[in-house]
Design a protein around this motif. Structure first.
Motif, PDB file in Angstrom:
ATOM      1  N   PRO A  18       1.581  -6.456 -10.840  1.00 52.31           N
ATOM      2  CA  PRO A  18       0.487  -6.663  -9.888  1.00 52.31           C
ATOM      3  C   PRO A  18      -0.744  -7.193 -10.608  1.00 52.31           C
ATOM      4  N   ILE A  19      -1.621  -7.852  -9.850  1.00 54.14           N
ATOM      5  CA  ILE A  19      -2.881  -8.297 -10.438  1.00 54.14           C
ATOM      6  C   ILE A  19      -4.009  -7.325 -10.121  1.00 54.14           C
ATOM      7  N   ALA A  20      -3.701  -6.278  -9.345  1.00 53.95           N
ATOM      8  CA  ALA A  20      -4.680  -5.237  -9.025  1.00 53.95           C
ATOM      9  C   ALA A  20      -3.937  -3.988  -8.581  1.00 53.95           C
ATOM     10  N   ILE A  21      -4.632  -2.850  -8.636  1.00 53.79           N
ATOM     11  CA  ILE A  21      -4.103  -1.577  -8.161  1.00 53.79           C
ATOM     12  C   ILE A  21      -4.767  -1.247  -6.830  1.00 53.79           C
ATOM     13  N   GLY A  22      -3.952  -0.789  -5.879  1.00 53.15           N
ATOM     14  CA  GLY A  22      -4.508  -0.374  -4.601  1.00 53.15           C
ATOM     15  C   GLY A  22      -3.764  -0.981  -3.422  1.00 53.15           C
ATOM     16  N   GLU A  23      -4.145  -0.622  -2.206  1.00 51.77           N
ATOM     17  CA  GLU A  23      -5.446  -0.063  -1.976  1.00 51.77           C
ATOM     18  C   GLU A  23      -5.401   1.460  -2.093  1.00 51.77           C
ATOM     19  N   ALA A  24      -6.345   1.967  -2.837  1.00 51.94           N
ATOM     20  CA  ALA A  24      -6.487   3.397  -3.079  1.00 51.94           C
ATOM     21  C   ALA A  24      -7.790   3.858  -2.451  1.00 51.94           C
ATOM     22  N   ALA A  78      -0.614  -3.453  -5.740  1.00 50.02           N
ATOM     23  CA  ALA A  78       0.257  -2.355  -5.332  1.00 50.02           C
ATOM     24  C   ALA A  78      -0.413  -1.019  -5.595  1.00 50.02           C
ATOM     25  N   GLY A  79      -0.176  -0.082  -4.703  1.00 52.93           N
ATOM     26  CA  GLY A  79      -0.749   1.243  -4.850  1.00 52.93           C
ATOM     27  C   GLY A  79      -0.310   2.155  -3.733  1.00 52.93           C
ATOM     28  N   ILE A  80      -1.108   3.186  -3.470  1.00 52.34           N
ATOM     29  CA  ILE A  80      -0.824   4.150  -2.411  1.00 52.34           C
ATOM     30  C   ILE A  80      -2.083   4.333  -1.569  1.00 52.34           C
ATOM     31  N   HIS A  81      -1.980   4.017  -0.307  1.00 52.06           N
ATOM     32  CA  HIS A  81      -3.076   4.153   0.650  1.00 52.06           C
ATOM     33  C   HIS A  81      -3.423   5.632   0.812  1.00 52.06           C
ATOM     34  N   PRO A  82      -4.703   5.965   1.006  1.00 51.07           N
ATOM     35  CA  PRO A  82      -5.057   7.388   1.168  1.00 51.07           C
ATOM     36  C   PRO A  82      -4.334   8.071   2.311  1.00 51.07           C
ATOM     37  N   TYR A 105       0.787  -1.237   0.000  1.00 51.47           N
ATOM     38  CA  TYR A 105       0.000   0.000   0.000  1.00 51.47           C
ATOM     39  C   TYR A 105       0.819   1.286   0.000  1.00 51.47           C
ATOM     40  N   ARG A 106       2.106   1.207  -0.145  1.00 49.36           N
ATOM     41  CA  ARG A 106       2.920   2.409  -0.373  1.00 49.36           C
ATOM     42  C   ARG A 106       4.221   1.985  -1.051  1.00 49.36           C
ATOM     43  N   PRO A 107       4.820   2.884  -1.850  1.00 50.04           N
ATOM     44  CA  PRO A 107       5.994   2.500  -2.654  1.00 50.04           C
ATOM     45  C   PRO A 107       7.140   1.926  -1.845  1.00 50.04           C
ATOM     46  N   GLU A 108       7.294   2.368  -0.591  1.00 49.04           N
ATOM     47  CA  GLU A 108       8.418   1.893   0.222  1.00 49.04           C
ATOM     48  C   GLU A 108       8.360   0.401   0.490  1.00 49.04           C
TER      49      GLU A 108
END
Length: 256
Positions: free
Chosen positions: A93-99, A66-70, A44-47
């Motif tokens: 990734p098989i999905a984007i998020g969690e966004a 993979a994505g960036i959490h709010p 949930y974050r690039p790190e």
């Protein structure tokens, strides 16, 4: 000879979390013994993207989103979005998020969250990948934002905690709804009533491990082995058996 319960898929977990550093392989194995066929790990974050990739590469039954959490939206640099998009998609990734949007606690502003959210919406559309959404205390803002994207089709409302209005809207949009330990709590009467609106064909089982352990779990640290408990607790909401819910949600997960 009795038949084994249907296999299940944990569609949302954080198995690369430090909470599992001492026994991660054992946690995965307990999940498999409990009938979990696949685990979707949410980076949930690039790190932590690369850490999650390493977990996926080490275990054939672990997949990656993979994505960036709010709550991490303030770290998103829109001027570097093209590079970030390329880096993310290289992870396969098989999905984007969690966004999504989160106003349940202090954090990034609405504008910051919207910028990071819209980047991930666009990426999901361009890459033709499902979008996994986190939302807390943001029903109106979430509905308003996603209604701007009528061509966004494959969406999962992770760890659903909305009301009747959000559940009805989710069905109108043909979105998937993730259910887990949150809905199993004794205090979650209103949430369970809202979930009755959701078609069983749109439900997904998830743990959000190590968070949101269901009542009766051996530890406050949640893990995939607790997923059958969720099915056992919630199946009656749709007048089905726990095995029916396990089977249906597995079929649903494979179709997202």
């Amino acid at each position: 000879m009795s038949l084994s319960p249907p296999p299940i898929i944990d569609t949302h977990a954080h198995l690369d979390d430090a909470a599992f550093d001492d026994d991660r392989d054992d946690v995965l194995q307990r999940g498999r013994i409990a009938g979990v066929r696949r685990f979707l790990n949410i980076a949930y974050r690039p790190e932590i993207w690369n850490r999650s990739v390493a977990l996926r590469d080490a275990h054939p039954d672990v997949e990656l989103a993979a994505g960036i959490h709010p709550q991490d939206a303030a770290s998103f640099d829109a001027t570097q979005s093209d590079v970030l998009s390329e880096n993310l998609l290289q992870l396969r990734p098989i999905a984007i998020g969690e966004a999504g949007l989160d106003f349940a606690r202090p954090g990034p502003s609405l504008q910051q969250q919207e910028i990071a959210f819209r980047w991930q919406i666009e990426l999901a559309i361009v890459a033709n990948l499902p979008l996994i959404i986190h939302q807390r205390d943001a029903t109106t803002q979430l509905m308003r934002e996603l209604d701007r994207w009528p061509h966004l089709e494959s969406v999962v409302l992770h760890s659903f905690d909305g009301d009747d209005r959000l559940a009805t809207w989710a069905m109108e949009r043909d979105f998937f709804v993730g259910i887990g330990g949150l809905a199993c709590r004794k205090s979650s009467h209103a949430l369970r009533n809202a979930l009755k609106i959701v078609s069983p064909q749109k439900l997904l089982l998830e743990t959000d491990a190590p968070y949101l352990a269901p009542p009766g779990a051996a530890s406050r640290r949640n893990e995939p082995a607790n997923l059958p408990r969720v099915a056992e607790t919630l199946a009656a909401l749709w007048n089905v058996t726990p095995d029916d819910l396990r089977e249906q949600t597995t079929l649903n997960a494979m179709s997202v």
